[in-house]
Design a protein around this motif. Structure first.
Motif, PDB file in Angstrom:
ATOM      1  N   ALA A  46      19.353  26.707  -2.990  1.00 20.27           N
ATOM      2  CA  ALA A  46      19.332  25.712  -1.900  1.00 20.27           C
ATOM      3  C   ALA A  46      19.703  26.116  -0.368  1.00 20.27           C
ATOM      4  O   ALA A  46      18.893  26.036   0.656  1.00 20.27           O
ATOM      5  CB  ALA A  46      20.282  24.592  -2.355  1.00 20.27           C
TER       6      ALA A  46
ATOM      7  N   ASP B 224      28.710  33.526   0.922  1.00 23.13           N
ATOM      8  CA  ASP B 224      28.474  33.820  -0.500  1.00 23.13           C
ATOM      9  C   ASP B 224      28.904  35.087  -0.976  1.00 23.13           C
ATOM     10  O   ASP B 224      29.095  35.935  -0.103  1.00 23.13           O
ATOM     11  CB  ASP B 224      26.959  33.706  -0.744  1.00 23.13           C
TER      12      ASP B 224
ATOM     13  N   ARG C 178      25.633  37.563  -4.909  1.00 25.31           N
ATOM     14  CA  ARG C 178      24.651  36.320  -5.136  1.00 25.31           C
ATOM     15  C   ARG C 178      23.992  35.985  -3.931  1.00 25.31           C
ATOM     16  O   ARG C 178      23.176  35.003  -3.876  1.00 25.31           O
ATOM     17  CB  ARG C 178      25.504  35.395  -5.810  1.00 25.31           C
TER      18      ARG C 178
ATOM     19  N   TYR D 242      19.515  34.042 -10.959  1.00 22.67           N
ATOM     20  CA  TYR D 242      18.686  34.995 -10.633  1.00 22.67           C
ATOM     21  C   TYR D 242      19.575  36.363 -10.248  1.00 22.67           C
ATOM     22  O   TYR D 242      18.943  37.032  -9.380  1.00 22.67           O
ATOM     23  CB  TYR D 242      17.875  34.524  -9.365  1.00 22.67           C
TER      24      TYR D 242
ATOM     25  N   ASN E 297      11.654  30.031 -16.615  1.00 24.41           N
ATOM     26  CA  ASN E 297      11.226  28.961 -17.644  1.00 24.41           C
ATOM     27  C   ASN E 297       9.918  28.184 -17.043  1.00 24.41           C
ATOM     28  O   ASN E 297       9.546  27.210 -17.636  1.00 24.41           O
ATOM     29  CB  ASN E 297      12.179  27.940 -18.286  1.00 24.41           C
TER      30      ASN E 297
ATOM     31  N   VAL F 237      33.981  30.557   0.212  1.00 23.03           N
ATOM     32  CA  VAL F 237      34.915  29.771   1.009  1.00 23.03           C
ATOM     33  C   VAL F 237      36.044  29.041   0.168  1.00 23.03           C
ATOM     34  O   VAL F 237      35.405  28.510  -1.003  1.00 23.03           O
ATOM     35  CB  VAL F 237      33.843  28.379   1.530  1.00 23.03           C
TER      36      VAL F 237
ATOM     37  N   ASN G 287      22.296  21.990  -7.083  1.00 18.24           N
ATOM     38  CA  ASN G 287      22.851  21.564  -8.454  1.00 18.24           C
ATOM     39  C   ASN G 287      24.223  20.773  -8.111  1.00 18.24           C
ATOM     40  O   ASN G 287      24.060  19.601  -8.989  1.00 18.24           O
ATOM     41  CB  ASN G 287      23.307  22.774  -9.076  1.00 18.24           C
TER      42      ASN G 287
ATOM     43  N   VAL H  29      13.167  25.250  -8.294  1.00 16.26           N
ATOM     44  CA  VAL H  29      13.013  25.868  -7.139  1.00 16.26           C
ATOM     45  C   VAL H  29      11.969  25.195  -6.321  1.00 16.26           C
ATOM     46  O   VAL H  29      12.320  24.992  -5.062  1.00 16.26           O
ATOM     47  CB  VAL H  29      12.672  27.448  -7.130  1.00 16.26           C
TER      48      VAL H  29
HETATM   49  C1  LIG Z   1      19.752  29.412 -16.419  1.00 16.10           C
HETATM   50  C2  LIG Z   1      19.090  28.945 -15.665  1.00 16.10           C
HETATM   51  C3  LIG Z   1      17.580  29.262 -15.311  1.00 16.10           C
HETATM   52  C4  LIG Z   1      16.816  28.508 -14.547  1.00 16.10           C
HETATM   53  N1  LIG Z   1      15.609  28.830 -14.476  1.00 16.10           N
HETATM   54  C5  LIG Z   1      14.721  28.256 -13.628  1.00 16.10           C
HETATM   55  C6  LIG Z   1      13.316  28.654 -13.148  1.00 16.10           C
HETATM   56  O1  LIG Z   1      12.685  29.725 -14.378  1.00 16.10           O
HETATM   57  N2  LIG Z   1      12.658  28.031 -12.420  1.00 16.10           N
HETATM   58  C7  LIG Z   1      13.256  27.184 -11.494  1.00 16.10           C
HETATM   59  O2  LIG Z   1      12.497  26.425 -10.923  1.00 16.10           O
HETATM   60  N3  LIG Z   1      14.295  26.769 -11.651  1.00 16.10           N
HETATM   61  C8  LIG Z   1      15.110  27.413 -12.628  1.00 16.10           C
HETATM   62  N4  LIG Z   1      16.605  27.103 -12.536  1.00 16.10           N
HETATM   63  C9  LIG Z   1      17.042  25.688 -11.906  1.00 16.10           C
HETATM   64  C10 LIG Z   1      17.269  26.188 -10.455  1.00 16.10           C
HETATM   65  O3  LIG Z   1      16.734  27.358  -9.967  1.00 16.10           O
HETATM   66  C11 LIG Z   1      18.754  26.190 -10.071  1.00 16.10           C
HETATM   67  O4  LIG Z   1      19.315  25.038 -10.540  1.00 16.10           O
HETATM   68  C12 LIG Z   1      18.981  26.669  -8.646  1.00 16.10           C
HETATM   69  O5  LIG Z   1      19.371  28.128  -8.592  1.00 16.10           O
HETATM   70  C13 LIG Z   1      19.942  25.499  -8.122  1.00 16.10           C
HETATM   71  O6  LIG Z   1      20.156  26.072  -6.593  1.00 16.10           O
HETATM   72  P1  LIG Z   1      21.622  25.808  -5.997  1.00 16.10           P
HETATM   73  O7  LIG Z   1      21.494  26.243  -4.658  1.00 16.10           O
HETATM   74  O8  LIG Z   1      22.041  24.657  -6.170  1.00 16.10           O
HETATM   75  O9  LIG Z   1      22.397  26.846  -6.905  1.00 16.10           O
HETATM   76  P2  LIG Z   1      22.659  28.227  -7.026  1.00 16.10           P
HETATM   77  O10 LIG Z   1      21.270  28.857  -6.690  1.00 16.10           O
HETATM   78  O11 LIG Z   1      23.339  28.726  -8.071  1.00 16.10           O
HETATM   79  O12 LIG Z   1      23.308  28.763  -5.648  1.00 16.10           O
HETATM   80  C14 LIG Z   1      24.711  28.304  -5.461  1.00 16.10           C
HETATM   81  C15 LIG Z   1      25.311  29.596  -4.676  1.00 16.10           C
HETATM   82  O13 LIG Z   1      26.570  29.195  -4.211  1.00 16.10           O
HETATM   83  C16 LIG Z   1      27.386  30.317  -4.294  1.00 16.10           C
HETATM   84  N5  LIG Z   1      28.868  29.706  -4.220  1.00 16.10           N
HETATM   85  C17 LIG Z   1      29.640  28.857  -5.296  1.00 16.10           C
HETATM   86  N6  LIG Z   1      30.847  28.697  -4.692  1.00 16.10           N
HETATM   87  C18 LIG Z   1      30.931  28.969  -3.421  1.00 16.10           C
HETATM   88  C19 LIG Z   1      32.011  29.297  -2.429  1.00 16.10           C
HETATM   89  N7  LIG Z   1      33.223  28.705  -2.756  1.00 16.10           N
HETATM   90  N8  LIG Z   1      31.905  29.933  -1.394  1.00 16.10           N
HETATM   91  C20 LIG Z   1      30.467  30.479  -1.008  1.00 16.10           C
HETATM   92  N9  LIG Z   1      29.618  30.555  -2.193  1.00 16.10           N
HETATM   93  C21 LIG Z   1      29.881  29.752  -3.102  1.00 16.10           C
HETATM   94  C22 LIG Z   1      27.291  30.876  -5.642  1.00 16.10           C
HETATM   95  O14 LIG Z   1      27.589  32.195  -5.581  1.00 16.10           O
HETATM   96  C23 LIG Z   1      25.725  30.757  -5.771  1.00 16.10           C
HETATM   97  O15 LIG Z   1      25.119  31.847  -5.116  1.00 16.10           O
HETATM   98  C24 LIG Z   1      17.320  27.478 -13.759  1.00 16.10           C
HETATM   99  C25 LIG Z   1      18.570  27.315 -13.692  1.00 16.10           C
HETATM  100  C26 LIG Z   1      19.497  27.967 -14.711  1.00 16.10           C
HETATM  101  C27 LIG Z   1      21.054  27.541 -14.652  1.00 16.10           C
END
Ligand SMILES: Cc1cc2nc3c(=O)[nH]c(=O)nc-3n(C[C@H](O)[C@H](O)[C@H](O)COP(=O)(O)OP(=O)(O)OC[C@H]3O[C@@H](n4cnc5c(N)ncnc54)[C@H](O)[C@@H]3O)c2cc1C
Length: 469
Positions: free
Chosen positions: A13, A37, A41, A48, A58, A118, A440, A452
C-alpha cells in the motif's frame, strides 16, 4: 507552502501511494515525502520479503502488477532472465516491487526512505499536524498514511516462548532451519501450505501434520475467465442506496441474479466433500466450474468493498457470519500445481490433516488434543494461524500508542475504522482530516480488497481524491 507527508509502512500500500502521488499532475516541488519501514521490508511488504523460492504467489504471475501502466511483473521477470512460471515466487515479486519503489523514490529528491519503524504519532488538533516519532527522530507532518499491514501473529494456544514453538514462521528460511524430529503446523490456510512446501521441499522432512479446528483449506484456482458483468454493477448497487444505507438482502438477490446470468451454479458454494483431500481433488477435477465462480467473485470484489460501508451493523455481522465464509473459501485460491503436489503428499502419507483441534499441552513434546479426545504428539510446532484482527489486542508500540491516544479504534469486524475516503475515524477527534489508513489494516472497511491489483486501484482513487482536496 511545503506539504509534509509521512507514509508509515513501505509495503504494497505504501509503495502504491508513493507511485500515485508522484505521478499525479498536481505533484510538484512543494511536496516532501518521508517513508518509514525496516530496510528489509521497504518497498516489498511482509508477504514478499526475501525468503525461500518455494513460497509462491497465489495469483498468476501475469495478473500481478504494481502499476496500472504496462510495466508489469512478467515483463520485469523477462528483463531479468528469470523464467516466467504460472505462479512465480513471492520473493521475486518482492524484488520487482522493491526495484520499482526505489526507482520511483530515487528520481525525486523530496522523497526520503527512512529505514526504521515508527513508534508513535501525536495529533496537534489546533494546527492540524501530526508529530511522527520513529526509532531515530520525531518530526511534524501535514498528512500521514498509515499502511502498516497485518497486525502481529496470533497465539491461540498461548505457546509463545515455548521451546521448539515457532510463533511467526516468516521468513521460513531464517526461522525454520534445523528440524530434528516430528513436526506439526497449526492452521490449514495459505501460510500453512507455505510451511508444508518449505518443510518437505527445502528441509526434506518426511512428513508434516496439519492441525486445525475445521480442516478447511482454501479452494484451488480454476480456469481463468474474463467475465462481462451484467447485473452486479456499480450503478445497480448505487441505486440501492437509501438513507445512506444498502440492504444486504438486495445485494444477495442481485449477486444471485449475476450468478445465474453467468451460468454459475449456486451449489458450488456448498461443494465440500467429506475430507480435505477430496475437497482439493474436487476443485482440481472441476477447474472450469470452480474457476468461473472464483473469477466472478474476483470481478465483483471491489463492489463488495463499495457496498460494505453502507451495510447496517447487523447486516455487516450477518454478512460476515453467513456470506463471508463462502466468499473467503473461493477468494484467494491456491495454485493448482500446489494443490496437486499436496494431494500427492497426502496420498503418500507425508501430509496428514487433523481437524477438531481443541487444545495443546506442552510436556517434553507438544501434545495436540482433538475434541474427540485423540492426542497427537510432535517435537516442533509451527504457528500458521495468521495475524490477530483486533487493533486493541496488538502489542507493537505504534498501534498500542495510537489506541491509547484514541487516534484509532477497532472496527467491529477487525482492523481499524476509516470513512469511505480512508480517513481514520478517531474516537477522540472524529474524522481525522489528513490521516489515512489503507491496506491490510482496513481489511474490514475495504472488504477483502487486499490483493496487489485491487490495492493499486483503490490507493489510486484515494490519492486522486486527496490531491484534489
Ligand atoms: C502470505 C501472503 C501471501 C499473499 N499472496 C498474494 C498474492 O500472491 N497476490 C496478491 O495479489 N496478494 C497476495 N497477498 C495479499 C497482499 O499482497 C497483501 O495483503 C499486501 O501486502 C497488503 O499490503 P499492505 O501494505 O497493507 O501490507 P504490507 O505489504 O505487509 O506492508 C506493510 C508494511 O508496513 C511495515 N510496518 C509495520 N509496522 C510499521 C511501523 N511501526 N513503522 C514503519 N513500518 C511499519 C511492515 O514492515 C510492512 O513492510 C498475500 C498476503 C499474504 C499474507
Amino acid at each position: 507552502m511545503t506539504k509534509r507527508i509521512a507514509i508509515i509502512g513501505g509495503g504494497i500500500a505504501g509503495n502504491a501511494i508513493l507511485h500515485h502521488v508522484v505521478n499525479h499532475p498536481k505533484f510538484d516541488d512543494s511536496f516532501r515525502i518521508d517513508i518509514f519501514d525496516s530496510k528489509e521490508r521497504m518497498g516489498r511488504g511482509k508477504p514478499y520479503i526475501e525468503d525461500s523460492e518455494v513460497l509462491l504467489l497465489n495469483i498468476p504471475s501475469d495478473e500481478m502488477s504494481m502499476t496500472n501502466a504496462p510495466y508489469n511483473f512478467v515483463e520485469w521477470l523477462e528483463s531479468k532472465n528469470i523464467p516466467v512460471h504460472n505462479y512465480n515466487s513471492r520473493k521475486h515479486f518482492g524484488d520487482y516491487s522493491e526495484e520499482m519503489f526505489r526507482r520511483t523514490a530515487g528520481v525525486h529528491s523530496s522523497v526520503q526512505l527512512i529505514d526504521c519503524k515508527v513508534t508513535d504519532v501525536v495529533y496537534n488538533e489546533e494546527i492540524e499536524s501530526y508529530a511522527v516519532t520513529s526509532e531515530i527522530k520525531s518530526e511534524e507532518y501535514d498528512a500521514v498514511f498509515l499502511t502498516v499491514g497485518q497486525l502481529s501473529y496470533s497465539d491461540p494456544y498461548r505457546l509463545k516462548e515455548k521451546q521448539n514453538y515457532i510463533h511467526n514462521p516468516y521468513p521460513l528460511n531464517y526461522n525454520i532451519t534445523e528440524i530434528d524430529g516430528s513436526v506439526g503446523v497449526i492452521g490449514t490456510g495459505l501460510s500453512a501450505i507455505d510451511c508444508v512446501r518449505y518443510l518437505i521441499m527445502e528441509q526434506s522432512v518426511d512428513g508434516v501434520r496439519l492441525f486445525s479446528r475445521s480442516g478447511d483449506m482454501p479452494s484451488v484456482r480454476g480456469t481463468s475467465y474474463d467475465l462481462n458483468i451484467q447485473y452486479f454493477t456499480e450503478e445497480a448497487v448505487d441505486a440501492y442506496i437509501k438513507d445512506d444505507l444498502i440492504s444486504l438482502d438486495k445485494i444477495i438477490k442481485l449477486f444471485k441474479k449475476e450468478m445465474s446470468a453467468q451460468g454459475v451454479d449456486e451449489k458450488l458454494f456448498y461443494r465440500h466433500p467429506e475430507s480435505t483431500l477430496d475437497d482439493l481433488k474436487y476443485d482440481i477435477n472441476h477447474a472450469d466450474a470452480v474457476g468461473k465462480l472464483q473469477y466472478l467473485i474476483i470481478a465483483v470484489n471491489p463492489l463488495f468493498s463499495r457496498v460494505f460501508p453502507y451495510f447496517t451493523k447487523s447486516d455487516k455481522s450477518r454478512f460476515m457470519r453467513e456470506i463471508h465464509p463462502l466468499i473467503d473459501k473461493n477468494h484467494s485460491p491456491m495454485p493448482p500445481e500446489v494443490a496437486a503436489q499436496l494431494v500427492e503428499w497426502a496420498e503418500d502419507g507425508r501430509v496428514v490433516v487433523i481437524d477438531g483441534i481443541d487444545k495443546v499441552v506442552t510436556n517434553t513434546q507438544f501434545e495436540v488434543m482433538t475434541d474427540s479426545n485423540e492426542m497427537f504428539t510432535v517435537d516442533y510446532l509451527i504457528n500458521a494461524t495468521g495475524p490477530i484482527k483486533d487493533v486493541e489486542k496488538e502489542t507493537s508500540p505504534l498501534i498500542v500508542n495510537l489506541v491509547d491516544r484514541m487516534l484509532i479504534a477497532s472496527s467491529e469486524l477487525g482492523g481499524l475504522i476509516v470513512d469511505k475516503e480512508h480517513r481514520i475515524i478517531s474516537p477522540r477527534y472524529g474524522t481525522l482530516k489528513h490521516m489515512y489508513a489503507i491496506g491490510n489494516l482496513t481489511f474490514s472497511s475495504d472488504y477483502m480488497s487486499n490483493t496487489v491489483n485491487i490495492l493499486v486501484k483503490t490507493t489510486k482513487l484515494m490519492v486522486e481524491g486527496i490531491m484534489e482536496d
